[in-house]
Scaffold this motif. Structure first.
Motif, short mmCIF file in Angstrom:
data_model
loop_
_atom_site.label_atom_id
_atom_site.label_comp_id
_atom_site.label_asym_id
_atom_site.label_seq_id
_atom_site.Cartn_x
_atom_site.Cartn_y
_atom_site.Cartn_z
N UNK A 52 0.81 -1.46 0.21
CA UNK A 52 0.07 -0.40 -0.01
C UNK A 52 0.53 1.36 0.04
N UNK A 53 1.64 1.09 0.55
CA UNK A 53 3.31 2.19 0.49
C UNK A 53 3.83 2.46 -0.79
N UNK A 54 3.40 1.37 -1.70
CA UNK A 54 4.17 1.68 -2.74
C UNK A 54 3.06 2.42 -3.59
N UNK A 55 1.79 1.82 -3.63
CA UNK A 55 0.45 2.68 -4.18
C UNK A 55 0.18 4.10 -3.80
N UNK A 105 -0.42 9.66 -5.20
CA UNK A 105 0.35 10.86 -4.90
C UNK A 105 0.72 11.50 -6.34
N UNK A 106 1.36 10.70 -6.59
CA UNK A 106 2.00 11.17 -8.35
C UNK A 106 1.00 11.85 -9.65
N UNK A 107 -0.35 10.71 -9.50
CA UNK A 107 -1.46 10.42 -10.32
C UNK A 107 -2.79 11.75 -9.78
N UNK A 108 -2.54 11.67 -8.64
CA UNK A 108 -3.27 12.66 -8.45
C UNK A 108 -5.31 11.91 -8.40
N UNK A 120 8.69 7.28 -9.76
CA UNK A 120 7.92 8.97 -11.00
C UNK A 120 8.56 8.82 -11.98
N UNK A 121 8.48 9.23 -12.47
CA UNK A 121 8.81 9.09 -13.92
C UNK A 121 8.37 8.32 -14.50
N UNK A 122 8.81 7.09 -14.00
CA UNK A 122 7.51 6.21 -14.72
C UNK A 122 6.23 6.12 -14.49
#
Length: 147
Positions: free
Chosen positions: A30-33, A38-41, A108-110
């Protein structure tokens, strides 16, 4: 020491509820998700756990979901085994996961790249289809049935 490879899947590996059993035992899932969300919004974990499948199967949602799931499993592997594979490979979308796990690009970039890739795929195919245009374009086909 034995040599091994990590092979990452492409689009089509997604399903509602994926990684739910692992997330109950390992926080890193869940931490990875959460980071990807956060990156996706938007809440990617909620989408993968609750669906609807029609939304999850849309390319611009599918690709970040599969990338994130693959990175989460890889992170779990490293956390539990602390052994890196000798080679990482990926099929289609899985190539992005392989690049993240090889430290070629950041997670993040991926995430941003695969979201954009999915949006472009959707836009191009919709435009070509709507305008009855011939040409080459990309589709992700899920659940193709034999006749």
């Amino acid at each position: 020491m034995k040599k091994f490879a990590a092979i990452f899947p492409g689009q089509g590996a997604q399903f509602v509820g994926m990684l739910s059993s692992l997330s109950a035992k390992y926080k890193i899932i869940e931490e990875t998700f959460s980071y990807a969300s956060e990156v996706l919004g938007y809440d990617l974990w909620s989408l993968t756990q609750k669906g609807p499948i029609e939304k999850l199967n849309k390319t611009h949602y599918t690709q970040p979901a599969v990338l994130t799931a693959s990175v989460a499993i890889y992170n779990l592997w490293l956390q539990e085994k602390n052994i890196k594979p000798n080679i990482v490979v990926g099929y289609s979308l899985g190539e992005y996961t392989a690049m993240v796990c090889s430290n070629i690009i950041s997670f993040h970039d991926a995430i941003k790249l695969v979201k954009f890739r999915g949006q472009l795929m959707n836009k191009i195919t919709s435009y070509m289809y709507d305008n009855h245009l011939d040409g080459y374009y990309m589709y992700s086909i899920i659940g193709l049935k034999k006749k």
